[in-house]
Design a protein around this motif. Structure first.
Motif, mmCIF file in Angstrom:
data_model
loop_
_atom_site.group_PDB
_atom_site.id
_atom_site.type_symbol
_atom_site.label_atom_id
_atom_site.label_comp_id
_atom_site.label_asym_id
_atom_site.label_seq_id
_atom_site.Cartn_x
_atom_site.Cartn_y
_atom_site.Cartn_z
ATOM 1 N N LEU A 90 42.773 1.877 -19.702
ATOM 2 C CA LEU A 90 40.883 1.533 -19.562
ATOM 3 C C LEU A 90 40.393 1.968 -20.958
ATOM 4 N N ALA A 91 41.189 2.938 -21.214
ATOM 5 C CA ALA A 91 40.459 3.544 -22.862
ATOM 6 C C ALA A 91 40.876 2.228 -23.532
ATOM 7 N N MET A 92 41.454 2.131 -23.220
ATOM 8 C CA MET A 92 41.449 1.002 -24.255
ATOM 9 C C MET A 92 40.578 -0.252 -23.973
ATOM 10 N N ALA A 93 40.730 -0.736 -23.338
ATOM 11 C CA ALA A 93 39.611 -1.769 -22.575
ATOM 12 C C ALA A 93 38.589 -1.336 -22.953
ATOM 13 N N VAL A 94 37.445 0.079 -22.920
ATOM 14 C CA VAL A 94 36.471 0.347 -22.761
ATOM 15 C C VAL A 94 35.505 0.285 -24.287
ATOM 16 N N ALA A 114 52.332 7.146 -14.079
ATOM 17 C CA ALA A 114 51.350 6.171 -14.255
ATOM 18 C C ALA A 114 49.658 5.616 -14.578
ATOM 19 N N SER A 115 49.523 7.274 -14.196
ATOM 20 C CA SER A 115 48.705 7.513 -13.460
ATOM 21 C C SER A 115 48.055 7.401 -15.094
ATOM 22 N N MET A 116 48.322 7.936 -16.163
ATOM 23 C CA MET A 116 48.157 8.188 -17.742
ATOM 24 C C MET A 116 48.164 6.765 -18.242
ATOM 25 N N ARG A 117 48.998 6.200 -17.718
ATOM 26 C CA ARG A 117 49.274 4.648 -18.780
ATOM 27 C C ARG A 117 47.919 4.138 -18.513
#
Length: 116
Positions: free
Chosen positions: A110-114, A102-105
């Protein structure tokens, strides 16, 4: 006096519960002769509780199955405790892996949003 009977000591007849024995520890103590001065002879040595030890041994023999059952139950309880602990450890590891996924997802989201 009746013919054929001398001045012998009466015979001790044993019972099933308390058989007559020639063991000196289980016989009656000897009386102190009156012609000796007081304190000159060694004191009479008797084994007090010879019958008590026999009774204790009998009681202990009767309690052996109970002690075995108690030891068996104690062993089973320890086994159940260790099994419960193993199940808790397996569940904890499973939940830890689930939390890591869940943390990796969340990081990926977050990385995709940034990035966009």
């Amino acid at each position: 006096m009746i013919a054929g009977l001398g001045a012998t000591a009466p015979q001790r007849i044993g019972t099933i519960d308390r058989p007559h024995t020639h063991d000196p520890r289980n016989q009656a103590e000897m009386s102190v002769p009156t012609h000796e001065p007081v304190g000159s002879a060694t004191p009479n040595v008797t084994i007090i509780g010879a019958n008590d030890s026999r009774q204790n041994r009998t009681r202990a023999m009767q309690l052996i199955p109970e002690a075995l059952a108690r030891a068996h139950m104690h062993e089973r309880l320890q086994e159940a405790d260790s099994q419960r602990q193993a199940v808790r450890l397996v569940n904890a590891r499973r939940m830890q892996r689930r939390a890591e996924r869940a943390s990796m997802r969340a990081r990926r989201a977050l990385a995709m949003a940034v990035m966009h």
